[in-house]
Design an enzyme around this catalytic site. Structure first.
Site, mmCIF file in Angstrom:
data_model
loop_
_atom_site.group_PDB
_atom_site.id
_atom_site.type_symbol
_atom_site.label_atom_id
_atom_site.label_comp_id
_atom_site.label_asym_id
_atom_site.label_seq_id
_atom_site.Cartn_x
_atom_site.Cartn_y
_atom_site.Cartn_z
ATOM 1 N N LYS A 197 16.261 -24.187 8.291
ATOM 2 C CA LYS A 197 17.511 -24.135 9.210
ATOM 3 C C LYS A 197 18.007 -25.284 8.807
ATOM 4 O O LYS A 197 17.582 -26.464 8.895
ATOM 5 C CB LYS A 197 17.132 -23.953 10.556
ATOM 6 C CG LYS A 197 16.642 -22.566 10.888
ATOM 7 C CD LYS A 197 16.294 -22.523 12.430
ATOM 8 C CE LYS A 197 15.762 -21.022 12.804
ATOM 9 N NZ LYS A 197 16.690 -20.172 12.503
ATOM 10 N N LYS A 236 3.355 -17.914 8.301
ATOM 11 C CA LYS A 236 2.549 -18.051 9.284
ATOM 12 C C LYS A 236 2.113 -16.821 9.789
ATOM 13 O O LYS A 236 2.681 -15.671 9.674
ATOM 14 C CB LYS A 236 3.327 -18.948 10.393
ATOM 15 C CG LYS A 236 4.240 -18.235 11.271
ATOM 16 C CD LYS A 236 4.968 -19.013 12.248
ATOM 17 C CE LYS A 236 6.028 -18.326 12.847
ATOM 18 N NZ LYS A 236 5.406 -17.524 14.085
ATOM 19 N N GLU A 267 13.757 -17.480 23.636
ATOM 20 C CA GLU A 267 14.107 -16.274 22.869
ATOM 21 C C GLU A 267 14.478 -15.236 24.109
ATOM 22 O O GLU A 267 13.596 -15.346 25.228
ATOM 23 C CB GLU A 267 13.092 -15.523 22.201
ATOM 24 C CG GLU A 267 12.684 -16.617 20.905
ATOM 25 C CD GLU A 267 11.614 -15.883 20.109
ATOM 26 O OE1 GLU A 267 11.774 -15.124 19.201
ATOM 27 O OE2 GLU A 267 10.330 -16.088 20.539
ATOM 28 N N ARG A 312 0.818 -1.084 -0.029
ATOM 29 C CA ARG A 312 0.024 0.026 -0.107
ATOM 30 C C ARG A 312 0.973 1.357 -0.092
ATOM 31 O O ARG A 312 0.344 2.477 -0.543
ATOM 32 C CB ARG A 312 -0.984 0.116 1.253
ATOM 33 C CG ARG A 312 -2.249 -0.818 1.025
ATOM 34 C CD ARG A 312 -3.386 -0.605 2.139
ATOM 35 N NE ARG A 312 -2.900 -1.349 3.410
ATOM 36 C CZ ARG A 312 -3.282 -2.231 3.914
ATOM 37 N NH1 ARG A 312 -3.958 -2.905 3.087
ATOM 38 N NH2 ARG A 312 -2.759 -2.844 4.771
ATOM 39 N N HIS A 358 6.883 -24.055 15.041
ATOM 40 C CA HIS A 358 8.283 -24.310 15.060
ATOM 41 C C HIS A 358 8.395 -25.796 16.152
ATOM 42 O O HIS A 358 8.930 -26.613 15.723
ATOM 43 C CB HIS A 358 9.022 -23.347 15.692
ATOM 44 C CG HIS A 358 8.891 -21.996 15.044
ATOM 45 N ND1 HIS A 358 8.512 -21.876 13.613
ATOM 46 C CD2 HIS A 358 8.773 -20.922 15.429
ATOM 47 C CE1 HIS A 358 8.468 -20.539 13.041
ATOM 48 N NE2 HIS A 358 8.650 -19.974 14.338
#
Lengths: 277, 501
Positions: free
Chosen positions: B198, B164, B232, B61, B256
């Site tokens: 990965k 996702k 994380e 946009r 995951h």
């Protein structure tokens, strides 16, 4: 102290003194035979190679004209792992073989090989067919890597190398260098079926192997016109030039690296060599 | 010699290059495109892995010209790319780039995209082959897919890459699948779970199925339990609107984490084709269950210190409700109900603002049945653990007991490490490089199939249904720690503990 013991002692010292906290790693033993005129080129190629193929490298610098002696130099080559502060190191063993020691390399190389990993032998220049140094290293190595562009007397060289196919897997960097052009030629199928004339501008070895390959794959006579150049620059079929493959020519390190990824015999290459001899 | 068999191709070790094609990125000015897609495309270009005849159309946009978009993407590659920006490579890539500013629902804008694609076919020979990349929020999927479906050409091939989250529960995932399948075949749909791109995740299959020593002991008889951690250290990074809806269970667990479970537990596929691999993964996902609500722990981080910096609690993050019940941590005990894994727990956990960034799969083997030196070895004698480091420090470690040099028989656990960066110093490709290239090549092995996604949601739905009945006491762990105490209790109740860090 014998030479092997001296090498092992120096390697142990390097490990004890190691301030890099580096991990040793190897995926093969890489033996390089580099007569004096090839010594610098061998070192340069090695410098670009180790990043891709960490290996125990045994550099053999033969000099039969010098007095009988064996000079040893042992070093570690360490690299920082991308994105980390950890280092990975490989052993580099340089052996200067003077006098008649140059004719008996296997007795030193064999005890220094890393067990259970493949051994690749890069032979710089024209191999001395039938001489003990070559025969011995063929017996201890899994793969012989040559670059026929480094040879004088190509037809005889190809005939000689073909005699060794049943003893050792052979790679020719000149063959590897032509892979992108072979892809281009393959894309011309089936129009290429009736090719009569191949024109190549590049190293003569590359041209002979390309022509040998076409002859054996197409099972027909293909005349070769060759114009010398340092790199494979142009390939034409019956006067029609092919579009060059994208990208520049691969570096010597990349070419050797690609050969070190090969393990078994390559019957297509062997047939091309036989046809080129 | 027939024309059908090209004798010149035999033995030719050529890299597989994709067919000519145009890649259309919806969401071309977004964060994903800047941080991941363009750096990946640049790396592919630098390695000459893109098709020789190639085009990229950015659709978003944001009002800007092609020239401005190219400049923005160049900055993105310089900032986020793994390769140094080379003028010659960038020049070639930039020549293939076009930008269309439009609302996705605007018919005229979508017609403009089709027109630009036709121009690319003519100018750059992209052969009517299309890869559409939906790098947009899920709310925009339906509009774009319908527009694409109405305009799809029957010349060339079409592939659709979907990011996702793929739905919010099983029902919405099923509706999304139906909507996609109304316009595209399943073989044209590439649902991305970037973890599958990965190298270390793929190495799990190499480790298991290319090494004769592991597969015979890869079962309940020899393995005590499996631990999978996706931790994380970062927070929600300004994604409050998304995270408040998703939580860690939809953001990481559903995709995951369950993919890692499936790859760890799957049976050997008959070959490495997309359907063979995905068939085996689906079987695992269908066999998964949690023994009950007490086998799932959820948490939410409060204020704490991460790497020496004080960080706010989740409820203090911008855009997050002060009484938010959203989970930022999940730990679960899962069972795979089949002959190989019956009664072998898979302990899994994922969380935000944990002590460090780490994704690992730890296979803990049974203790030695009768260690003759158990008494003198004392605490040093631990079970063998095969540790697969997905990130960082990609590689594999095996913990083994070894004698400490000297008198007596003292045993210590030592690690044998295989580091990817050490053994293969090629620089690991980013997951998106591999996945974009695979989509161009038509290889769906590393993408999730419709039934996989739905099975993943089925497990999540069963967990979330139980959560609706309780009111969690959040926050229940401090930022910079390994999660709530209840997460530890989950294993302590079974006489086990999470791996020590």
């Amino acid at each position: 102290m014998g030479v092997v013991a001296e090498v092992e002692h120096r390697l142990a010292e390097l490990r004890a003194d190691d301030k890099t906290s580096g991990t040793r790693t190897s995926v093969m033993t890489h033996v390089a035979w580099a007569p004096p005129e090839w010594a610098n080129a061998a070192r340069r190629t090695l410098a670009g190679l180790e990043e891709l193929h960490p290996s125990r490298t045994i550099l053999l610098f033969p000099d039969p004209k010098r007095r009988d002696s064996i000079g040893v130099n042992v070093a570690l080559r360490c690299f920082t792992i991308p994105g980390s502060t950890r280092q990975v190191c490989s052993d580099v063993i340089e052996l200067r073989l003077g006098g008649k020691r140059a004719a008996a390399p296997a007795s030193i190389v064999q005890p220094l090989l890393i067990a259970d990993l493949p051994t690749f032998c890069r032979w710089r220049g024209l191999p001395p067919w039938g001489k003990p140094e070559l025969e011995q290293l063929i017996d201890v190595c899994d793969r012989l890597v040559v670059d026929s562009a480094e040879w004088r007397g190509l037809s005889r060289g190809y005939a000689e190398v073909a005699k060794h196919f049943d003893r050792i897997a052979v790679s020719d960097i000149a063959w590897g260098r032509s892979v992108a052009w072979r892809g281009r030629l393959a894309a011309e199928w089936p129009e290429l079926k009736k090719v009569k004339r191949l024109s190549v501008t590049g190293p003569k070895a590359d041209a002979l192997l390309l022509a040998g390959w076409l002859r054996t794959r197409l099972r027909r006579q293909v005349a070769l016109t060759h114009r010398a150049a340092a790199q494979l620059e142009r390939v034409a079929v019956d006067g029609e030039a092919l579009v060059p493959p994208p990208g520049g020519p691969p570096s010597p390190s990349d070419l050797l690296s690609a050969e070190l990824d090969q393990f078994g015999r390559d019957p297509i290459y062997e047939a091309a060599v036989t046809a080129a001899s | 010699m027939t024309d059908a068999v090209n004798p010149l191709l035999e033995g030719l070790r050529l890299r597989r290059n994709p067919d000519p094609c145009a890649l259309v990125i919806f969401g071309a000015s977004g964060d994903l495109t800047r941080r991941k897609l363009f750096p990946a495309l640049y790396s592919l270009a630098a390695r000459q892995l893109l098709p020789e005849r190639f085009g990229i159309v950015g659709v978003a946009r944001t009002e800007q010209t092609t020239k401005q978009w190219i400049a923005e993407m160049k900055r993105a590659v310089a900032e986020h790319g793994r390769d140094e920006l080379r003028a010659d490579v960038w020049k070639e890539l930039a020549a293939a780039m076009r930008y269309v500013a439009t609302d996705f629902a605007d018919d005229a804008g979508e017609d403009k995209v089709v027109e630009v694609l036709r121009e690319l076919d003519e100018q750059r020979g992209t052969g009517s082959n299309r890869v559409y990349y939906l790098a947009v929020p899920p709310v925009a999927f339906e509009t774009i897919v319908n527009e694409l479906g109405e305009r799809r050409s029957h010349e060339g091939w079409t592939r659709l890459i979907v990011e996702k989250p793929f739905g919010q529960d099983r029902e919405s995932a099923r509706r999304l699948n139906e909507m996609l399948l109304a316009h595209f075949g399943e073989d044209e749909i590439y649902r991305i779970d970037h973890y599958l791109g990965k190298e270390t995740v793929q190495n799990m299959m190499a480790l298991r199925f290319a090494n004769g020593i592991f597969e015979p002991i890869w079962n309940r008889q020899f393995i005590d339990h499996v631990q999978i951690t996706v931790a994380e250290s970062i927070g929600i990074e300004g994604r409050a609107a998304f995270y408040e809806e998703a939580g860690v269970i939809r953001d990481v667990f559903q995709n995951h984490l369950l993919q890692l479970v499936a790859l760890t537990a799957m049976e050997p596929p008959i070959d490495f084709t997309a359907d063979s691999v995905r068939n085996e993964k689906v079987k695992v996902l269908r066999s998964l269950h949690t023994p009950g609500p007490k086998s799932v722990v959820r948490g939410q981080y409060g204020r704490g210190f991460v790497e020496g910096e004080e960080e706010p609690g989740y409820r203090e993050e911008d855009g997050v409700a002060s009484d938010s019940p959203t989970d930022t941590y999940i730990a679960a005990k899962l069972y795979v109900d089949n002959w190989r894994w019956a009664d072998t727990p898979f302990y899994v956990r994922a969380g935000k603002r944990m002590a460090r960034r780490e994704t690992t799969i730890a296979i803990q083997f049974q203790r030695a049945p009768h260690p003759p030196f158990a008494e003198i070895a004392g605490d040093g004698l631990r079970p063998n653990v095969l540790l697969i480091h997905v990130q960082p420090d990609e590689g594999v470690s095996l913990a083994i007991g070894a004698k400490v040099p000297g008198a007596g028989m003292s045993i210590r656990t030592v690690h044998m490490d295989f580091l990817y960066g050490g053994a293969f110093r090629t620089g690991l490709p980013e997951a998106y490089e591999r996945l974009i290239l695979d989509a161009m090549l038509g290889d769906a092995t590393l993408f999730t199939r419709a039934d996989e996604v739905e099975e993943q949601w089925a497990l999540v739905d069963s967990i979330v249904a139980a959560w609706k009945r309780d009111r969690p006491s959040f926050p229940n762990y401090a930022a910079g720690t390994w999660g709530p105490r209840t997460g530890d209790d989950l294993l302590h109740r079974d006489g086990r503990s999470w791996r020590r860090h």
